[in-house]
Scaffold this active site. Sequence first.
Site, PDB file in Angstrom:
ATOM      1  N   VAL A 126       0.884  -1.005   0.142  1.00 54.36           N
ATOM      2  CA  VAL A 126      -0.034   0.095   0.072  1.00 54.36           C
ATOM      3  C   VAL A 126       0.927   1.207   0.070  1.00 54.36           C
ATOM      4  CG1 VAL A 126      -1.846   1.236   1.140  1.00 54.36           C
ATOM      5  CG2 VAL A 126      -1.745  -1.188   1.299  1.00 54.36           C
ATOM      6  N   HIS A 149       2.987   3.978   6.310  1.00 51.99           N
ATOM      7  CA  HIS A 149       2.366   3.517   7.413  1.00 51.99           C
ATOM      8  C   HIS A 149       3.168   2.778   8.315  1.00 51.99           C
ATOM      9  CE1 HIS A 149       1.950   0.540   4.210  1.00 51.99           C
ATOM     10  NE2 HIS A 149       2.024  -0.400   5.070  1.00 51.99           N
TER      11      HIS A 149
HETATM   12  P1  AMP Z   1       2.608  -2.959   3.639  1.00 48.22           P
HETATM   13  O1  AMP Z   1       2.482  -4.665   2.847  1.00 48.22           O
HETATM   14  O2  AMP Z   1       3.632  -2.629   4.225  1.00 48.22           O
HETATM   15  O3  AMP Z   1       2.385  -1.929   2.300  1.00 48.22           O
HETATM   16  O4  AMP Z   1       1.375  -2.966   4.420  1.00 48.22           O
HETATM   17  C1  AMP Z   1       0.029  -3.081   3.917  1.00 48.22           C
HETATM   18  C2  AMP Z   1      -1.000  -3.683   5.309  1.00 48.22           C
HETATM   19  O5  AMP Z   1      -2.241  -3.116   5.013  1.00 48.22           O
HETATM   20  C3  AMP Z   1      -0.846  -5.367   5.023  1.00 48.22           C
HETATM   21  O6  AMP Z   1      -0.310  -5.573   6.301  1.00 48.22           O
HETATM   22  C4  AMP Z   1      -2.335  -5.611   4.643  1.00 48.22           C
HETATM   23  O7  AMP Z   1      -2.797  -6.554   5.721  1.00 48.22           O
HETATM   24  C5  AMP Z   1      -2.960  -4.220   5.257  1.00 48.22           C
HETATM   25  N1  AMP Z   1      -4.292  -3.825   4.558  1.00 48.22           N
HETATM   26  C6  AMP Z   1      -4.555  -3.974   3.346  1.00 48.22           C
HETATM   27  N2  AMP Z   1      -5.956  -3.713   3.037  1.00 48.22           N
HETATM   28  C7  AMP Z   1      -6.390  -3.071   4.114  1.00 48.22           C
HETATM   29  C8  AMP Z   1      -7.691  -2.912   4.711  1.00 48.22           C
HETATM   30  N3  AMP Z   1      -8.713  -2.785   3.912  1.00 48.22           N
HETATM   31  N4  AMP Z   1      -7.974  -2.693   6.254  1.00 48.22           N
HETATM   32  C9  AMP Z   1      -6.851  -2.739   6.998  1.00 48.22           C
HETATM   33  N5  AMP Z   1      -5.679  -3.057   6.557  1.00 48.22           N
HETATM   34  C10 AMP Z   1      -5.432  -3.410   5.283  1.00 48.22           C
END
Ligand code: AMP
Length: 119
Positions: free
Chosen positions: A101, A105
């Site tokens: 994403v 974060h």
């Molecule tokens: P990253 O891979 O570091 O970019 O982390 C993205 C995180 O966002 C992952 O741990 C996913 O599980 C989480 N994620 C993706 N979609 C959602 C959502 N709709 N609500 C909450 N967390 C999410």
Amino acid sequence: MVGSSMNDCLFCKIAGGTIPANIIYQDDHVVAFDDINPQAPHHKIIIPRKHIPTLNDVQAEDETLVGHMAHTASILARQLNIAEPGYRLVMNCNAGAGQTVFHIHFHLLGGRRMSWPPG
Ligand code: AMP
Ligand code: ZN
């Protein structure tokens, strides 16, 4: 980059309330919510309301904001009773590190023993 614009950003939509999440904390600058695919008993995501795609895009003017994200994580860790045993704060930068994403974060992970090095 696909998914990197504000209009097409999952975490901007969560911050704006158009996609639901279990929000555990929010203020004028940051939002924190449960990760949808938890990797530990406690797995929270802390985002800025400002759309910044990756840590590489952070500017000098964002330093206070990123510091506030980290401080928020430590306050949440204390509230979750994981401050003492310990927790992990992770920010993946770009696909090679596992970023999926493209809105910066922190992952706040706790409630189990963490191994090192990470995978
Ligand atoms: P990253 O891979 O570091 O970019 O982390 C993205 C995180 O966002 C992952 O741990 C996913 O599980 C989480 N994620 C993706 N979609 C959602 C959502 N709709 N609500 C909450 N967390 C999410
Ligand atoms: Zn965004």
